[in-house]
Design an enzyme around this catalytic site. Sequence first.
Site, mmCIF file in Angstrom:
data_model
loop_
_atom_site.group_PDB
_atom_site.id
_atom_site.type_symbol
_atom_site.label_atom_id
_atom_site.label_comp_id
_atom_site.label_asym_id
_atom_site.label_seq_id
_atom_site.Cartn_x
_atom_site.Cartn_y
_atom_site.Cartn_z
ATOM 1 N N TYR A 157 -23.706 -10.494 20.789
ATOM 2 C CA TYR A 157 -22.850 -11.421 20.041
ATOM 3 C C TYR A 157 -21.695 -11.906 20.920
ATOM 4 O O TYR A 157 -21.487 -13.105 21.082
ATOM 5 C CB TYR A 157 -22.324 -10.697 18.808
ATOM 6 C CG TYR A 157 -21.496 -11.538 17.869
ATOM 7 C CD1 TYR A 157 -22.080 -12.544 17.097
ATOM 8 C CD2 TYR A 157 -20.129 -11.309 17.710
ATOM 9 C CE1 TYR A 157 -21.316 -13.299 16.204
ATOM 10 C CE2 TYR A 157 -19.364 -12.052 16.819
ATOM 11 C CZ TYR A 157 -19.962 -13.043 16.074
ATOM 12 O OH TYR A 157 -19.204 -13.786 15.190
ATOM 13 N N HIS A 193 -22.198 -12.286 2.036
ATOM 14 C CA HIS A 193 -23.402 -11.587 1.617
ATOM 15 C C HIS A 193 -23.022 -10.160 1.224
ATOM 16 O O HIS A 193 -22.372 -9.458 2.001
ATOM 17 C CB HIS A 193 -24.425 -11.575 2.752
ATOM 18 C CG HIS A 193 -25.802 -11.227 2.297
ATOM 19 N ND1 HIS A 193 -26.137 -9.960 1.886
ATOM 20 C CD2 HIS A 193 -26.916 -11.980 2.150
ATOM 21 C CE1 HIS A 193 -27.411 -9.946 1.520
ATOM 22 N NE2 HIS A 193 -27.909 -11.168 1.669
HETATM 23 N N1 LIG Z 1 -16.725 -14.555 8.978
HETATM 24 C C1 LIG Z 1 -16.093 -14.106 10.037
HETATM 25 O O1 LIG Z 1 -15.282 -13.206 9.951
HETATM 26 C C2 LIG Z 1 -16.341 -14.732 11.371
HETATM 27 C C3 LIG Z 1 -15.548 -14.317 12.449
HETATM 28 C C4 LIG Z 1 -15.769 -14.881 13.696
HETATM 29 C C5 LIG Z 1 -16.742 -15.850 13.856
HETATM 30 N N2 LIG Z 1 -17.499 -16.230 12.800
HETATM 31 C C6 LIG Z 1 -18.553 -17.231 13.040
HETATM 32 O O2 LIG Z 1 -18.609 -18.161 11.992
HETATM 33 C C7 LIG Z 1 -19.963 -18.532 11.760
HETATM 34 C C8 LIG Z 1 -20.326 -18.316 10.307
HETATM 35 O O3 LIG Z 1 -20.175 -16.949 10.004
HETATM 36 P P1 LIG Z 1 -20.369 -16.376 8.533
HETATM 37 O O4 LIG Z 1 -19.351 -15.349 8.327
HETATM 38 O O5 LIG Z 1 -20.468 -17.491 7.586
HETATM 39 O O6 LIG Z 1 -21.794 -15.633 8.709
HETATM 40 P P2 LIG Z 1 -23.108 -15.736 7.801
HETATM 41 O O7 LIG Z 1 -24.070 -14.739 8.357
HETATM 42 O O8 LIG Z 1 -22.744 -15.634 6.362
HETATM 43 O O9 LIG Z 1 -23.613 -17.216 8.073
HETATM 44 C C9 LIG Z 1 -24.398 -17.563 9.185
HETATM 45 C C10 LIG Z 1 -25.430 -18.567 8.718
HETATM 46 O O10 LIG Z 1 -26.224 -18.981 9.844
HETATM 47 C C11 LIG Z 1 -27.587 -18.914 9.490
HETATM 48 N N3 LIG Z 1 -28.362 -18.643 10.705
HETATM 49 C C12 LIG Z 1 -28.352 -17.516 11.482
HETATM 50 N N4 LIG Z 1 -29.200 -17.632 12.505
HETATM 51 C C13 LIG Z 1 -29.769 -18.860 12.391
HETATM 52 C C14 LIG Z 1 -30.739 -19.568 13.164
HETATM 53 N N5 LIG Z 1 -31.297 -19.017 14.269
HETATM 54 N N6 LIG Z 1 -31.099 -20.804 12.765
HETATM 55 C C15 LIG Z 1 -30.539 -21.358 11.648
HETATM 56 N N7 LIG Z 1 -29.613 -20.737 10.901
HETATM 57 C C16 LIG Z 1 -29.232 -19.496 11.270
HETATM 58 C C17 LIG Z 1 -27.683 -17.791 8.478
HETATM 59 O O11 LIG Z 1 -28.835 -17.892 7.680
HETATM 60 C C18 LIG Z 1 -26.402 -17.988 7.699
HETATM 61 O O12 LIG Z 1 -26.590 -18.894 6.629
HETATM 62 C C19 LIG Z 1 -20.821 -17.715 12.716
HETATM 63 O O13 LIG Z 1 -21.124 -18.496 13.852
HETATM 64 C C20 LIG Z 1 -19.914 -16.582 13.095
HETATM 65 O O14 LIG Z 1 -20.224 -16.077 14.384
HETATM 66 C C21 LIG Z 1 -17.323 -15.698 11.554
#
Ligand SMILES: NC(=O)c1ccc[n+]([C@@H]2O[C@H](COP(=O)([O-])OP(=O)(O)OC[C@H]3O[C@@H](n4cnc5c(N)ncnc54)[C@H](O)[C@@H]3O)[C@@H](O)[C@H]2O)c1
Lengths: 328, 328
Positions: A157, A193
């Site tokens: 990651y 989730h």
């Molecule tokens: N929530 C946090 O605290 C946080 C912190 C830092 C970075 N982020 C970044 O923000 C973004 C969203 O995070 P989130 O918390 O909503 O996570 P999440 O897991 O809820 O959402 C990620 C989404 O991407 C989709 N996905 C994953 N792999 C895929 C692929 N190969 N092709 C198509 N779709 C794919 C998943 O189905 C999901 O709907 C991510 O890139 C994550 O790295 C989130």
Amino acid sequence: YQRRVHGVLWWRIMRILVTGGAGFVGAHLCRRLLADGHDVICLDNFSTSHRNNIAELLANPKFSLMEQDVETPVQQLQVDQIYNLACPASPPHYQHDPIKTVKTAFLGVLNMLELARQNDATILQASTSEVYGDPECAVQSETYRGCVSCTGPRACYDEGKRVGETLMFDYNRKYGTKIRVIRIFNTYGPWMHPYDGRVVSNFILQALKGVDITVYGTGEQTRSFQYVADLVEGMVRMMNNSTGFIGPVNLGNPGEFTMKQLADLVIEMTNSKSKLVYLPLPQDDPTKRCPDIRVAGQQLGGWSPSVTLREGLAKTIPYFASLDLSQY
Amino acid sequence: YQRRVHGVLWWRIMRILVTGGAGFVGAHLCRRLLADGHDVICLDNFSTSHRNNIAELLANPKFSLMEQDVETPVQQLQVDQIYNLACPASPPHYQHDPIKTVKTAFLGVLNMLELARQNDATILQASTSEVYGDPECAVQSETYRGCVSCTGPRACYDEGKRVGETLMFDYNRKYGTKIRVIRIFNTYGPWMHPYDGRVVSNFILQALKGVDITVYGTGEQTRSFQYVADLVEGMVRMMNNSTGFIGPVNLGNPGEFTMKQLADLVIEMTNSKSKLVYLPLPQDDPTKRCPDIRVAGQQLGGWSPSVTLREGLAKTIPYFASLDLSQY
Ligand SMILES: NC(=O)c1ccc[n+]([C@@H]2O[C@H](COP(=O)([O-])OP(=O)(O)OC[C@H]3O[C@@H](n4cnc5c(N)ncnc54)[C@H](O)[C@@H]3O)[C@@H](O)[C@H]2O)c1
Ligand SMILES: NC(=O)c1ccc[n+]([C@@H]2O[C@H](COP(=O)([O-])OP(=O)(O)OC[C@H]3O[C@@H](n4cnc5c(N)ncnc54)[C@H](O)[C@@H]3O)[C@@H](O)[C@H]2O)c1
Ligand SMILES: O=c1ccn([C@@H]2O[C@H](COP(=O)(O)OP(=O)(O)O)[C@@H](O)[C@H]2O)c(=O)[nH]1
Ligand SMILES: O=c1ccn([C@@H]2O[C@H](COP(=O)(O)OP(=O)(O)O)[C@@H](O)[C@H]2O)c(=O)[nH]1
Ligand SMILES: O=c1ccn([C@@H]2O[C@H](COP(=O)(O)OP(=O)(O)O)[C@@H](O)[C@H]2O)c(=O)[nH]1
Ligand SMILES: O=c1ccn([C@@H]2O[C@H](COP(=O)(O)OP(=O)(O)O)[C@@H](O)[C@H]2O)c(=O)[nH]1
């Protein structure tokens, strides 16, 4: 995309692609962009999210779903803006299939940069505080180069996101692609989730069920928790900033809490009888994390988070309480 | 691959793939492996090397050339070992097309890991001291996490190599792929490309021509220079170590020199009238670099470099003097 001509404010309606749009953050972002009047295309493979997150949007003519993997190149799609969020985000999810994670991170950015280049669109990359790894400094500013193990279990990651930033900046330098890079710190809220294994969802579910709250390590490690609405506001401001500021910029809430404090607060707010149990700390788990958000404040019109942890939990707990967990 | 049975030493002849085998290090490695009796397949696209480096090997029936890009997956090739060297290595080369560099670094490792997995072959990845970036510590050991800007002009190489290590370790953890990761420190010797822009080739050519020697910055920054024969010995030992030690392991010469000292030594040894001129230091140029090689010594049968800078230059200067530069 907002312009005043002879005193009249013009508002440009755009076609906006949100990869990972069905995920936790994406679900909020898609709604915000629709509310702002835009056409939204959500690209997702539902690997870490549930269809519930976007169920009622499917009836909206301004919303469309491309159910596919971000590793597949997208051709001949006309878009004005791209938010690239597709990537597993919680440690258990991204460590479940690390090779898939690093490929998603790398190929996803690459494909979306190519699409942005073809369309002369602006692309915003959801990077992460994990580019700082296990930081040596109390507060992390954007100039800090990080302390990341590139061979450990979190590297899929962390390094995937780091090299994603590299691609973004190289496209900008080489092709002039309009980029925006944000580094998101721990964010929580409705549409997480329930079983993604992150600390907020775990603790709330455990407290609601009255089972033991699983604290990893001593519980003295810290995180700063940002409510998702604050993040989305920062994302939209960053995407549309008119100065051409490309980042990287930290988006997070500087309020810092130990995991024990979080557990106590969740127990209090849920009126739970749960007790804390202490489990081993996962390898390479950062001991602290707290954003320096001065750049965001200066560059994004005074942006700063406005929702306290207590306020945000008050919105998040009812969400988890209302879920039909048998669906997940 | 060496076994004693009833007192008789058995030597296994292997089929070994060397990607980047026509490059500076690859040219030495291919010869060493041929001398050891192995069948060698060299995969190269000649993007940063000259055909001269392997010209006379083409007549050897135990040597074959696959002229292709390491970004193209390789299928149905039977190999026992893979050395993955294909990647531009000098800063002017790798910054010339940064997106190509990062794709080569990422997709090259990925394709070779897939090939290794299909064949149950051992794969050695040529990683680099650049994973440490601009180090804060005087001597870099393998546990140091580095100080790399993931958005700067060197990131295409540094982050490409870091995420390459990530892929190696994730294949090892997930599939049990037999991996070896070495971090190479500045290496020099015959078969370097005369125009690759690295400091040793630049200084020697300038001194031989009697033109100004181009020192970047103050010339007080340091590097440790390893003669290529020492590196190749370390690589072969690492590949064939019988303890299953996977690394990462530093391979370099701990003798540390400033660029001014190097220039003076080259001028002295070439009897040159060249003078030093000072040019601007490139962005993110590391101020120091020196390997801790204790792990290599312990794990690789007491390996340590045996060729001093003066001895190595004495072998390298005649090579550059003998080149028909009009061919490059
Ligand atoms: N929530 C946090 O605290 C946080 C912190 C830092 C970075 N982020 C970044 O923000 C973004 C969203 O995070 P989130 O918390 O909503 O996570 P999440 O897991 O809820 O959402 C990620 C989404 O991407 C989709 N996905 C994953 N792999 C895929 C692929 N190969 N092709 C198509 N779709 C794919 C998943 O189905 C999901 O709907 C991510 O890139 C994550 O790295 C989130
Ligand atoms: N020489 C050093 O000081 C040093 C230091 C650290 C790491 N390394 C690593 O060692 C390896 C060899 O370095 P070198 O000094 O011999 O460099 P080099 O440039 O002389 O050799 C690299 C070889 O790879 C080939 N190549 C490049 N891109 C390719 C692609 N996409 N497909 C197929 N072939 C490709 C080039 O044509 C060349 O023959 C590289 O991976 C480099 O990163 C070298
Ligand atoms: O049930 C849990 C889940 C997580 N954590 C800890 O909470 C912090 C935040 O973990 P999370 O997975 O939410 O995100 P991270 O910031 O580590 O990516 C880390 O120190 C975890 O070890 C915990 O104590 N109990
Ligand atoms: O087409 C638009 C224009 C503006 N905004 C919102 O309006 C805010 C202010 O817009 P902008 O930053 O472009 O103008 P400024 O605040 O700098 O005057 C942004 O944060 C967005 O949330 C929006 O959603 N869609
Ligand atoms: O003509 C040159 C080429 C390089 N350098 C310096 O020599 C060092 C080693 O550069 P090189 O490109 O060989 O490899 P690096 O270790 O930087 O990858 C760096 O500090 C360069 O700035 C120099 O002074 N003159
Ligand atoms: O098939 C072989 C076996 C050995 N060696 C060389 O012999 C040295 C010693 O081999 P190894 O490390 O396997 O044996 P050890 O020194 O541990 O007895 C290695 O560094 C190689 O250079 C080789 O080139 N090909």
